[in-house]
Structure formats: structure tokens, C-alpha cells
Scaffold this active site. Structure first.
Site, PDB file in Angstrom:
ATOM      1  N   HIS B  12     -10.789  46.351 -49.667  1.00  0.00           N
ATOM      2  CA  HIS B  12     -10.829  46.686 -51.104  1.00  0.00           C
ATOM      3  C   HIS B  12     -11.945  47.702 -51.408  1.00  0.00           C
ATOM      4  CE1 HIS B  12     -13.378  42.744 -51.602  1.00  0.00           C
ATOM      5  NE2 HIS B  12     -14.156  43.751 -51.306  1.00  0.00           N
ATOM      6  N   HIS B  59     -18.650  41.766 -56.820  1.00  0.00           N
ATOM      7  CA  HIS B  59     -19.781  42.496 -56.236  1.00  0.00           C
ATOM      8  C   HIS B  59     -20.847  42.687 -57.304  1.00  0.00           C
ATOM      9  CE1 HIS B  59     -16.175  43.536 -53.934  1.00  0.00           C
ATOM     10  NE2 HIS B  59     -16.943  43.743 -52.898  1.00  0.00           N
ATOM     11  N   HIS B 193     -17.778  46.513 -41.710  1.00  0.00           N
ATOM     12  CA  HIS B 193     -18.598  47.498 -42.418  1.00  0.00           C
ATOM     13  C   HIS B 193     -19.981  46.923 -42.700  1.00  0.00           C
ATOM     14  CE1 HIS B 193     -16.935  45.211 -45.847  1.00  0.00           C
ATOM     15  NE2 HIS B 193     -17.520  45.956 -46.763  1.00  0.00           N
ATOM     16  N   GLU B 241     -16.834  39.430 -45.570  1.00  0.00           N
ATOM     17  CA  GLU B 241     -15.743  39.335 -46.546  1.00  0.00           C
ATOM     18  C   GLU B 241     -14.449  38.816 -45.921  1.00  0.00           C
ATOM     19  OE1 GLU B 241     -16.957  42.799 -49.796  1.00  0.00           O
ATOM     20  OE2 GLU B 241     -15.425  43.252 -48.307  1.00  0.00           O
TER      21      GLU B 241
END
Ligand SMILES: [Fe+3]
Ligand SMILES: [Fe+3]
Lengths: 134, 281, 281, 134
Positions: B12, B59, B193, B241
């Protein structure tokens, strides 16, 4: 389940070049992160842009935390309890993308970081564990 | 009776949303990212899910440091795109499905999950970017959405095992909803990431592909056992995540059939991964 | 190593706080309510707990309908008394114990409880009335407090069994905290009362006393099995608060020794119940 | 655990003179409860006391909900989705105690309700279950 919380947390310090956002950091950086979050409001962004020092002085942060933000020294911000998703409100207000802002923390030039990423990113080889050198 | 008909996993990355909003999707950098969603957009146009249970993480948008819910389920009627510092994304409001959401929330609490019920919040790129990837840029989203926000920012996030169990409980809850609804569960975020510190930019293709294999396979045990420290070491600080994918996978039951798979390095700082899975009963 | 040395159960009726704040405790109506706490005040003055984990429910004070956490743990440094419509109670601010609270919060999440972490909130009569009952009216509270707010307002609240399990997990978490701390767990609310509708005013002495017996006994199984509908039918719509006593009871372990017991009908609309228990290892 | 949520909820309707605050009620009464909650702020209480109708008209409530609040008809408020802990902000602002306000819902006079409570409260006998008449 019976994970030992102390062992669980201790392992996080064994990852090279990484600050995991634990309770300790969350507590230290509480107001730095809340300050950053305030920039989600357009009117606060205006006030911040007009006079960064005056705006940041409204928040109960240490001088070191304020200076790290004013310097856009994101590694220093992380060391002082900042979290990247909160800090993102600061660099987004500056008009920087995640790619641009994240690169500033690596010690690489923006060009070198971009080039590394386009070439497929940083390999995990050697940066998984300090202790185990792998 | 409501039915979970499929599971979708997808990254996302906010830059993906920006690429769509700024009409850059045909640029050479972005073209291969979006190409992997062509099949999925055709597929979902036929599937027409009534409701998507969209597992994502906030976030630092709806939740600041004052309150950090581990599992928060949106029971509201509608949600606006959050202003993450550059103004809200120019996408439609997200319509909730309060009837099903409350039913699931109530069922989960009786099932001993300690849910936080949310009636009002803005939704950030974690939720809207998957919508854009799967549905493109319609005037109005074709499916209703139940946001399920998982804390993966402040440590510890829930364990992979707990996420899997939540998925199983969601499946039981959906099955006991009397209305005939086509429901999908999406797990979002990842894949490898790291957005912070000198190690930023980490990408681990091998690990990501092993994870995609395990997700497409009938044996969830290996997935459930992945520890937080493994995600951190192998996939970067934000790779955690991927625990959210396990909620989707747990909701599909033991056996799944992979319908579509896409992996591309990279978008912005992130390895893009995407799966479409079907439960096999 | 931190140790759970005792458990306290007590009602948290707002009128009890008002009676203390307005200096009515010696009036014939109130005297027998407070008499039952004389022993407890002497006892706690000797025990001097460093920290009280205070299980209570927020009565639409810190949490409105926007967000409803099932289990919320206060990890902040201090909490102000809430203004519940007649101004805040004239009692000291409540000092938190952020070190232990964060340790417990982290441990519970790893232990697969889906906690909501709270860093800022006001605390209402559910928390301050038990403080006043146990500590009287000092300039400053003699113990630090970790607020643990349980949703018992919007249905469903957590099951009694889930509350018991949370108590057990809290005990494990406290034991793994390295600092030597004397920790008590308090469960508050109840006993029988109904504050709404034509059935308001319900009081069930027999049921309450059976519950006090079970709480003082070594067999928790019967307590854990009490269903929400039983609380509702037998103890009034607000008797459900007693599920919070089970968190305290679960934290004490299998065997307990009752040190003190008090039951009085009534204060305002509520049957007042109070227990002091000691774990027996 | 596998409690059937439908059976679980259905049982609540079998309790005489009681409205359990379920999702259905929470949704219906959302703004009535949020309105009530707003009275936790002294400045809102002042505005409310100065002009109840003007203050309540700022909230997206049905006319029936508004009227029930203005009438202090708490049973009607419950029927329309109100929750007693939210509504408590309204009667606290009026200077009423829980004992006084709760009595108004029973159909008894304040004196009779107080007398019943001082005598030990309402017996559960006969008000446990409509269906089972116990
Ligand atoms: Fe994300
Ligand atoms: Fe209470």
C-alpha cells in the site's frame, strides 16, 4: 505463549542501522511525534512554515529534539524518540517524498540512494545481525 | 448467509497513490508496478464484492500517540481520506458497511478478541492505495469497506499467530451474518522495506518470494511461526506490515487456490507484492 | 522482582465519592457504607502498595462513542479527575507508573491480548471512588496507579473467562518486571444495580453473596462460567461491572485467602460489596 | 468459544423493563449520546442552560430524540438509543443525582422509589425473565 519480553526487546538492538519504535522510544519522543502529527492540519502547516522556531517552541520538547527537527536530521530525530510515520508529516510539509526523505538517513547522496534503489535496493546480506555478522 | 469468496494481498505504498493521482502510471518507472494489477482489476470487476474487510495499518493519521489500539474495527457509515501532510488524496469517500461491521465486532468480542470499535476516523494511504490499485479511479468505490486497523507502528504489534487466529474468527463471524453478501478480505502492507536509519532501502527478494509461496500454500503453520525479529532482520523495519496478510490468510481457511501473483522491485522504497487467493472448501 | 501481594474488590458508586467530598460520611445513611472500609484503610496503610493496577470502567468520560476499546491500559505519567457534568471531583491527580504500565502492555500484547494503549486521559468516578474508599482524603495519593479500563457499557463486554485470562496474563507480566515493587490489583464496580428503565433499583443480595463466596474461594471455574445474561437477569443491567472483579481474581492465582469482606445494601442505587484477598502460593 | 451472537442478543429482549445497550441502540442513539457527552465541558453546559433548544438543534438528532431530552423523559431516551452513562451528563447538569434521575424511569413517585431503595431495593423475583415468568 511465553515470550520473554526482555529477550524480545534486546534482540532489536542487534539489527544494524535500525531503531525499532519500542516503548522506550515512544516515551522519549512523545511530544516530538505529537508535534509532527499536528502538521496534518493545513492551518498548522501554514503557521509552521511562517515561523518554524515559534511554532516548535509551543511544544514541550527538548532543545535537542527541536534542533533535530529544525535541521531535518532524521537519524537524530529517531535517536531522540521520533517515529518515521510521524516525522513523515514534517518532510511531507516540506514537499519531500518518502524516497527523498528516507535517503537522507543513509549517508548516501540522493543520487546514489536513488541509483541503489532503482538497481533493486539494499541487500540484506551483512545487515541482518551485528552479533552474528550476517 | 455472507460468504468470504476471496482474499487479496497487496502493498500500500503511498507513492503508488501519488502516481495514480498525478497520472504517472504509464511512465516507465511505474508501468511494471501497475501492469501486475491489470488482471486483478478485470477479475474484481466480475467478482463485484459487496464488502471488503480491508486490513491495514494507520500510519499516524487517525491515531496519534494518545491512543494505540492493537485491533480497531471501523463500524461507521463513511470515512474520509486523511490529510497526511500534503492534503487528502483526491479519491472518493469510503463507504462503510455498519451492519456487517458491528456484527463482526460483536462476534469477535464474544470470541475473546479484545477489539476496539471505531465509529469515526479518517483513513490514510494504507487503506486508500489498495482501493485505487484494485478499483482504479472510479467516481465512487464499487464496494463497501470495513476498515480493520492493526497497530504495526508501536512495538509490539500483534504476533503473526494472533493475526491468523483473528482471521479465523472473522471467517466465523462473516458466516453467521444472515444477509447474502459477497465478502472479500484484503491484507495490505509490505513487502520488504525499511524507511528509516542507515539501513534504509533494504529489499529482500528471496525472503519475499518465499513468503508469497507460503501464502499460496495450504500450510499456514510456517507463516504463523514467523517472529517479529525475523521480519525486522530479513525484510526491513517496515516489513512487519506483512503480519496483516496473515489475517486475510487465516480468514480463508486451510486450503487456498492462488489465482494471481505479482512481485515487482520496487516502488519508492518498497518491494511490491500482490496475491489473489480463493478459499477451497 | 515485582510481586502481586493482594487483590481488592470494591463498588465504585459516584454517590460514595460525593458523600466524601461533601463531608457526609458520618450521616446515618452513609455511616454503615464507610464502616466496612475502616479495616481496609488500616490494612493498606501498613501494606503501602507501590502500585495499584486499578481495573475499572469508564462511564462515558474519557471515551465517547467515537472509540470503544475493550481493554485499555493507561501508560501515562498522570491522570486528572474527569468532569462528569458537575465539575471534577476535588481529589488529587492520579500518578501513573509508566515503566510498569508499558512493561505490562508490551507483555500482554506478546501474550496475545489485544490491548489498547492510552497515554492521555481523564479518569472518572470508576477509578477515583475506589481510591477515596481505600485511601481516604490525603493531599496526595500514597500509591501510583495503572488504570485498566474495561468496556462494560456497549455490548458485548468481554466474557468473564476472557477477564480471568487477562488477570492471569497480568500476573505473568508483573512477575517479569525486574524492579522490586509491591503491586496490588483492584477490581471495581458492582455489585447488583440497575440504573435504567422500569426495572431500575434491582438489588439481589442472595446472588451478590454467592458471588462474594465464589470470589473468596479457590475454585474460579464457577465464576468464569457466569454469562452476561446471568449478570443482567440476576444483578441488574449495571451488575455486569462485576466481570471486572474477575481480572483481579485471575491475577491472584488459584488459591486465595480472604482477609476482609463487607456487604451493604445500599448506596444510592447500588449494593456495595468489598473484598480484600491475598494470594496463597 | 462459539456463542451464537443472534441467540446472545435475542435473550436481552426477555428481561423485563430493561434496555441493553447493544449495537442497534448504540447506532440509533449515536448523536444523542454524543450531544449528552458534550455537557462534560463547563462552557457547553452554560450554553445549554441558556437556551436548550438552540443548543440541541446544533446536533443531528431526530426531533423525537430532541424532545425526549428536552422533556427529561429518560425511558423515551433509552428507547431512542440513549445510554444512561451518557444521559447522566444531562441530569448531572440539572443538578440531579443518579438516585433522583433513575427513580423517574420506574413510574414510581420519587418518595416511593427512595423508600423502596432504603428498604433494600427491588427484588429480582418475577423480573428476571418475561418468557419464564420468574
Ligand atoms: Fe504501510
Ligand atoms: Fe460503574
Amino acid at each position: 505463549m511465553s515470550i520473554d519480553i526482555h529477550e524480545y526487546l534486546a534482540e532489536f538492538d542487534d539489527i544494524p542501522g535500525t531503531r525499532v519504535y519500542t516503548a522506550k522510544r515512544a516515551r522519549q519522543g512523545y511530544w516530538m511525534n505529537q508535534f509532527a502529527m499536528s502538521l496534518m492540519k493545513a492551518e498548522n502547516r501554514e503557521r509552521w512554515k511562517a515561523d518554524e522556531r515559534a511554532y516548535i517552541d509551543e511544544w514541550p520538547m527538548s532543545e535537542a529534539q527541536k534542533q533535530a527537527i529544525l535541521d531535518r536530521d532524521y537519524n537524530r530525530c529517531l535517536d531522540l524518540g521520533g517515529n518515521i510515520y510521524f516525522l513523515a508529516k514534517v518532510f511531507s510539509t516540506d514537499g519531500l517524498s518518502f524516497l527523498q526523505a528516507v535517503g537522507t538517513m543513509t549517508g548516501m547522496t540522493p543520487e546514489d540512494y536513488q541509483a541503489m534503489m532503482i538497481a533493486g535496493g539494499r541487500s540484506p546480506q551483512g545487515v541482518r545481525s551485528i552479533r552474528e555478522k550476517r | 448467509m455472507a460468504r468470504i469468496t476471496a482474499g487479496v494481498a497487496t502493498s500500500h505504498v503511498p507513492a503508488i497513490g501519488a502516481a495514480m493521482d498525478l497520472v504517472k502510471t504509464a511512465e516507465p518507472y511505474w508501468q511494471p508496478v501497475f501492469a501486475g494489477y491489470d488482471w486483478s482489476r478485470r477479475w474484481i470487476a466480475q467478482e463485484k464484492p459487496d464488502v471488503v474487510i480491508l486490513v491495514y495499518n494507520d500510519h499516524a493519521s487517525a491515531f496519534d500517540m494518545k491512543i494505540i489500539p492493537t485491533f480497531a474495527i471501523g463500524c461507521g457509515e463513511r470515512y474520509k481520506p486523511a490529510d497526511e501532510g500534503w492534503g487528502p488524496r483526491p479519491v472518493p469517500d469510503v463507504e462503510g458497511h455498519a451492519d456487517l461491521a458491528w456484527h463482526i465486532a460483536q462476534s469477535l468480542i464474544l470470541d475473546e478478541f479484545d477489539m476496539t470499535i471505531i465509529n469515526e476516523m479518517d483513513v490514510d494511504h494504507g487503506l486508500t492505495v489498495p482501493m485505487s490499485l484494485m478499483f482504479g479511479q472510479p467516481e465512487q468505490w464499487p464496494s463497501k469497506v470495513i476498515p480493520l486497523a492493526v497497530n504495526v507502528v508501536t512495538y509490539p504489534p500483534p504476533s503473526g499467530n494472533r493475526c491468523w487466529l483473528l482471521g479465523e474468527a472473522i471467517a466465523r463471524a462473516v458466516e453467521s451474518f444472515p444477509e447474502d453478501l459477497n465478502v472479500q478480505v484484503w491484507g495490505t502492507g509490505g513487502m520488504s522495506h525499511q524507511l528509516q536509519g542507515p539501513r534504509a532501502g533494504l529489499i529482500n527478494k528471496e525472503w519475499d518470494n518465499r513468503f508469497l509461496n507460503l501464502m499460496s500454500d495450504d500450510d499456514g503453520e510456517a507463516l504463523r511461526a514467523i517472529s517479529h525479529i525475523e521480519y525486522l532482520r530479513e525484510t526491513g523495519s517496515e516489513g512487519i506490515e506483512m503480519v496483516m496478510w496473515l489475517i486475510m490468510r487465516g480468514a480463508l481457511g486451510k486450503k487456498v487456490r492462488p489465482l494471481h501473483r505479482h512481485y515487482h522491485v520496487l516502488a519508492s522504497n518498497t518491494a511490491v507484492g500482490h496475491l489473489v487467493l480463493e478459499p477451497v472448501s
